[in-house]
Write an enzyme that holds these catalytic residues in place. Structure first.
Site, PDB file in Angstrom:
ATOM      1  N   LYS A   5     -40.688 -17.205 -32.053  1.00  0.00           N
ATOM      2  CA  LYS A   5     -39.576 -16.717 -31.236  1.00  0.00           C
ATOM      3  C   LYS A   5     -38.335 -17.577 -31.494  1.00  0.00           C
ATOM      4  CE  LYS A   5     -37.945 -16.820 -26.498  1.00  0.00           C
ATOM      5  NZ  LYS A   5     -37.715 -15.410 -26.190  1.00  0.00           N
ATOM      6  N   ILE A  42     -30.236  -0.326  -7.217  1.00  0.00           N
ATOM      7  CA  ILE A  42     -31.690  -0.411  -7.374  1.00  0.00           C
ATOM      8  C   ILE A  42     -32.243  -1.768  -6.928  1.00  0.00           C
ATOM      9  CG2 ILE A  42     -33.576  -0.035  -9.037  1.00  0.00           C
ATOM     10  CD1 ILE A  42     -31.806   2.430  -8.321  1.00  0.00           C
ATOM     11  N   SER A  45     -31.259  -5.426  -7.909  1.00  0.00           N
ATOM     12  CA  SER A  45     -30.741  -6.701  -8.400  1.00  0.00           C
ATOM     13  C   SER A  45     -29.254  -6.595  -8.729  1.00  0.00           C
ATOM     14  CB  SER A  45     -31.514  -7.144  -9.638  1.00  0.00           C
ATOM     15  OG  SER A  45     -31.474  -6.149 -10.623  1.00  0.00           O
ATOM     16  N   CYS A  86     -41.297 -12.685 -25.248  1.00  0.00           N
ATOM     17  CA  CYS A  86     -42.649 -12.974 -24.779  1.00  0.00           C
ATOM     18  C   CYS A  86     -42.667 -12.913 -23.261  1.00  0.00           C
ATOM     19  CB  CYS A  86     -43.071 -14.367 -25.220  1.00  0.00           C
ATOM     20  SG  CYS A  86     -43.027 -14.586 -27.011  1.00  0.00           S
ATOM     21  N   ASP A 109     -40.789  -1.059  -5.446  1.00  0.00           N
ATOM     22  CA  ASP A 109     -40.619  -0.659  -6.853  1.00  0.00           C
ATOM     23  C   ASP A 109     -41.962  -0.426  -7.533  1.00  0.00           C
ATOM     24  OD1 ASP A 109     -37.810  -0.858  -6.985  1.00  0.00           O
ATOM     25  OD2 ASP A 109     -37.922  -3.036  -7.234  1.00  0.00           O
ATOM     26  N   HIS A 164     -38.815   3.082  -6.715  1.00  0.00           N
ATOM     27  CA  HIS A 164     -37.988   3.207  -7.909  1.00  0.00           C
ATOM     28  C   HIS A 164     -38.878   3.182  -9.143  1.00  0.00           C
ATOM     29  CE1 HIS A 164     -35.060   2.523 -11.019  1.00  0.00           C
ATOM     30  NE2 HIS A 164     -35.686   1.416 -11.352  1.00  0.00           N
ATOM     31  N   HIS A 217     -28.110  -0.099 -19.191  1.00  0.00           N
ATOM     32  CA  HIS A 217     -28.460  -0.865 -20.392  1.00  0.00           C
ATOM     33  C   HIS A 217     -27.265  -1.108 -21.300  1.00  0.00           C
ATOM     34  CE1 HIS A 217     -32.239   0.967 -18.984  1.00  0.00           C
ATOM     35  NE2 HIS A 217     -32.687  -0.246 -19.203  1.00  0.00           N
TER      36      HIS A 217
HETATM   37  N1  GLN Z   1     -35.530  -3.902  -7.927  1.00  0.00           N
HETATM   38  C1  GLN Z   1     -35.633  -4.225  -9.301  1.00  0.00           C
HETATM   39  C2  GLN Z   1     -34.270  -4.550  -9.843  1.00  0.00           C
HETATM   40  O1  GLN Z   1     -33.313  -4.108  -9.547  1.00  0.00           O
HETATM   41  C3  GLN Z   1     -36.232  -3.103 -10.099  1.00  0.00           C
HETATM   42  C4  GLN Z   1     -36.430  -3.467 -11.541  1.00  0.00           C
HETATM   43  C5  GLN Z   1     -37.110  -2.408 -12.376  1.00  0.00           C
HETATM   44  O2  GLN Z   1     -37.015  -1.254 -12.111  1.00  0.00           O
HETATM   45  N2  GLN Z   1     -37.809  -2.779 -13.416  1.00  0.00           N
HETATM   46  O3  GLN Z   1     -33.959  -5.235 -10.663  1.00  0.00           O
HETATM   47 ZN    ZN Z   2     -35.732   0.319 -13.084  1.00  0.00          ZN
END
Ligand code: GLN
Ligand code: ZN
Length: 764
Positions: free
Chosen positions: A19, A441, A443, A526, A609, A651, A704
């Protein structure tokens, strides 16, 4: 003599050397020569390790700078045109940077282009690069790397067995691009190159080649089953011995097909599918070897050598010299070496085996059944038996209160008090949200400052009180920003969380964490999965004080944030002494207590989640329902302890719901937020067709990318959603959490999103 071997060894290095060097190379900090030198040093050290452990052959071909499936694509010349490598392909020398560009879009040399798609390898958390297949595509031997590595191993005096993804599994993992066509049309041309490869290996003096064909443990269409016969008849003439390796499950309806293949040996998974061994032996032809995978390549528990010896002795009688021993699958899926775990308590260490230790287990087993044991083997045998006994009886594993609570679960416990239609009224009264409520969602950006504070805290440089104060500042900041943006259901932002599973695991009993237990997830990335070793309990509330604090800062309903039981299970190494379903229910009950405590603390919107629900699906469709039953029940158990007026969200961040929509509906979450922006809301068709009854927040922008989504575009997406779902049941939110973004992107993006919701409210 019983031959002992492995299907593959982890390539990352005990200290994640691979890595570090590849990332340094990508950044331009080290030269190509330094990169290649580290790769070579790792290969040599891995072969040495295998030989020193006493394996009869070392594994060559399992090394990759990025991914072993990508290596095969490159070797076959399957390099998409956008990477401009026609010249490299035709001269049989695709450059490493070209492979890196396929993997990640860019490399120190060459023009950037869109990376190939990446997806999970069967039911593992390892991601491979999806081969891109075009109608009429031609293949040609386009890389010499494998032969160079073979030469390297031979020069160094090792006896290599070469491993390579098999031709049908490679095609099976591929996706058609452009004009739709049947991937099997390409088989003959693929086989031409495989024939070349096998001949080349034979001239190098290779005796055995292992072709990995895990597709054989899946439901295959008839045409694919027939293609297996055709392909291996074709490869039969190759001047090497072929071992077809299957793993991750039972051959099932592919059993007779597989045992009829004209190859010199088979490898089968006897950990996931212990029941198939005898029936495979019954069908084996008299010259074929059978490699039995009895040491678990997917988990980290020490093998019960005494029990395995008993299991193997009758097989030895039947097969004699034709019995081979191996781990169930490549050791790519487990951490490298337990001896580095100096901080894990001795009792727990004694129950575990990582890749390095699994080599010893395989070798000792082979010697045990051959009656050629060394004193070291005897010692390993008795040590294993003692460790297993201790583990079975350990008070750290079994907590009577947990099994009693599990036994007392009733059907009622997984049902909310009233059906959604009724709950929604209670929630509307309590929460008083507008149409098209906006939320995120969970974070918010994990800034360098947050990470630095956590590092300082872990290093003992920041006191608990100071660390908590810092996190409160971050929470206050996130809440203030959300207030200013006008989000209807704010979140606290998850500043205090390192990782969505680790954070909970660290606070639950029954979990342990390694220091170096890294497993490759993809490329240089990783992960370090927690180890669930014992009954799971929640000693104290985990998130309540943070959510309570966040709620104190706003009049809006604060959304509490938890990781669901299936996701915690799925992203951990789990116990092998009880069914996964049992472990999952234990986690669910611990989370249920957290959910109820959040409600008591005045949190009336709680998100659980479950991004890993789908990836837990078994490889065989016939097993889906049983899995979905306990997965859904676990989610419900965690959620259903609250009153009607408390709104449960979930989610999921993937985009295939068609085949599991019934289970998604059965979760009975009041609101589900999903990733949809890139699917142009097509994804909602599954929900529409199913007449999905509860509320949905289809993601309106892709988190993203750093691009700021524009208002019109999000309104248009929501209008598409409105064709499928009524306005009263739609939410407006991003696709996923914002932790990987910066505030400079998040604020304008959310401002636009909130504005889009305002415009929608005016129209509906
Ligand atoms: N609650 C998480 C976040 O917002 C959900 C992350 C995910 O969906 N993988 O980051
Ligand atoms: Zn997500």
């Amino acid at each position: 003599m019983t031959v002992s071997h492995i299907l593959g060894y982890p390539r990352i290095g005990a200290q994640r050397e691979l890595k570090k060097v590849t990332e340094a190379y990508w950044k331009g900090d080290v030269t190509r020569e330094a990169l290649e030198a580290t790769g070579q040093a790792l290969r040599l050290s891995h072969w040495q390790t295998q030989q020193a452990a006493g394996l009869d052959m070392v594994s060559v071909g399992d090394f990759a700078f990025y991914d072993q499936v990508l290596n095969v694509s490159v070797m076959l010349g399957a390099v998409p045109a956008r990477f401009n490598a026609q010249q490299e392909v035709s001269t049989g020398s695709v450059d490493l940077d070209t492979a890196f560009r396929m993997a990640r879009g860019r490399a120190p040399s060459g023009t950037p282009a869109a990376a190939c798609e990446m997806t999970k390898y069967f039911d593992t958390n390892y991601h491979y690069l999806v081969p891109e297949l075009h109608k009429g595509q031609a293949f040609t031997l386009a890389s010499q790397r494998l032969f160079d590595e073979v030469e390297e191993a031979l020069q160094a005096g090792f006896t290599p067995k070469v491993t390579l993804t098999g031709p049908l599994t490679w095609l099976w993992l591929g996706k058609t691009k452009g004009q739709e066509f049947d991937r099997l049309e390409l088989l003959d041309s693929v086989l031409d190159v495989y024939s070349d490869i096998l001949s080349r290996l034979a001239t190098q003096g290779i005796e055995w080649v292992q072709l990995d064909e895990p597709a054989l443990v899946q439901d295959l269409p008839l045409a694919w089953q027939q293609a297996y016969e055709r392909a291996y008849h074709r490869l039969q003439s190759a001047p090497v011995k072929l071992l077809v390796a299957t793993y991750f499950g039972a051959l099932g309806d592919n059993l007779s097909l597989t045992t009829r293949l004209p190859v010199d040996g088979l490898h089968i998974d006897a950990v996931r599918a212990p029941g198939q061994v005898e029936s495979v032996i019954d069908r084996l032809s008299p010259h074929q070897v059978l490699s039995v995978g009895l040491v678990d390549g997917r988990n980290i528990w020490r093998a019960d050598l005494a029990a395995l010896r008993e299991r193997l002795l009758p097989l030895k009688v039947r097969l004699g010299q034709r019995l081979w021993l191996a781990p169930s699958c490549s050791l790519l899926h487990v951490p490298v070496d337990l001896r580095q775990e100096t901080e894990l308590d001795a009792e727990l260490v004694n129950w575990l085996a990582f890749a390095r230790q699994k080599l010893d287990e395989v070798v000792t087993l082979a010697r045990l059944i051959d009656n050629r044991t060394t004193p070291a083997d005897e010692q390993r045998l008795s040590a294993a038996t003692r460790a297993l006994d201790e583990r079975r009886e350990s008070a750290r594993i079994h907590q009577p209160a947990v099994s009693e609570r599990l036994a007392a679960i009733t059907a009622q416990d997984s049902q909310r008090q009233s059906p959604y239609a009724q709950r929604s009224h209670a929630q509307r009264r309590l929460l008083a949200l507008p149409l098209f409520p906006t939320t995120t969602i969970g974070s918010f950006p994990q800034t360098d400052a947050i990470r630095a504070a956590r590092r300082a805290f872990k290093a003992g440089e920041l006191s608990q009180a100071d660390y908590e104060a810092r996190m409160r500042e971050e929470i206050a900041y996130a809440v203030e920003r959300q207030e200013a943006l006008g989000l209807d259901v704010p979140v606290h932002g998850e500043a205090e969380r390192n990782d969505m599973v680790e954070y909970f695991g660290e606070q639950l009993d029954g979990f342990a964490f390694t220091r170096f237990g890294w497993v490759q997830s993809y490329g240089s990335r990783c992960v370090k999965p927690p180890i669930i070793f014992g009954d799971v309990t929640r000693p104290t509330p985990m998130t309540v004080r943070w959510s309570e604090y966040a709620q104190s800062l706003t009049q809006k309903p604060m959304k509490g944030m938890l990781t669901g039981p299936v996701t915690i299970l799925q992203w951990s190494f789990v116990r092998d002494d009880q069914p996964r379903a049992t472990t999952c229910r234990q986690i669910a009950l611990a989370l249920r207590d957290e959910v109820c405590d959040l409600e008591k603390a005045g949190i009336h919107v709680i998100q659980i989640d479950e991004p890993a629900l789908r990836e837990g699906l078994p490889l065989r469709q016939s097993e889906w329902q049983a899995y979905l039953d306990w997965a859904v029940e676990s989610f419900q158990l965690s959620a259903a302890g609250v009153s009607d007026s408390t709104q449960i969200h979930t989610h999921m961040c993937y985009s295939e719901f068609n085949d599991i929509i019934g289970a998604i509906a059965a979760l009975d979450a009041d609101v589900i937020t999903i990733e949809t922006s890139r699917s142009d809301m097509q994804l909602l068709n599954a929900f529409q067709d199913f007449a999905y009854p509860n509320e949905i927040g289809p993601g309106v922008y892709d988190i993203h990318t750093p691009n700021i989504p524009d208002i019109e575009w999000m309104v248009t997406l929501m209008e598409k959603a409105l064709e499928k779902i009524p306005a009263e049941r739609l939410w407006v939110n991003p696709d996923c959490g914002l932790k990987t973004r910066g505030w400079a992107e998040v604020e304008p993006a959310l401002a636009n999103m909130v504005e889009a919701a305002h415009q929608l409210r005016q129209r509906y």
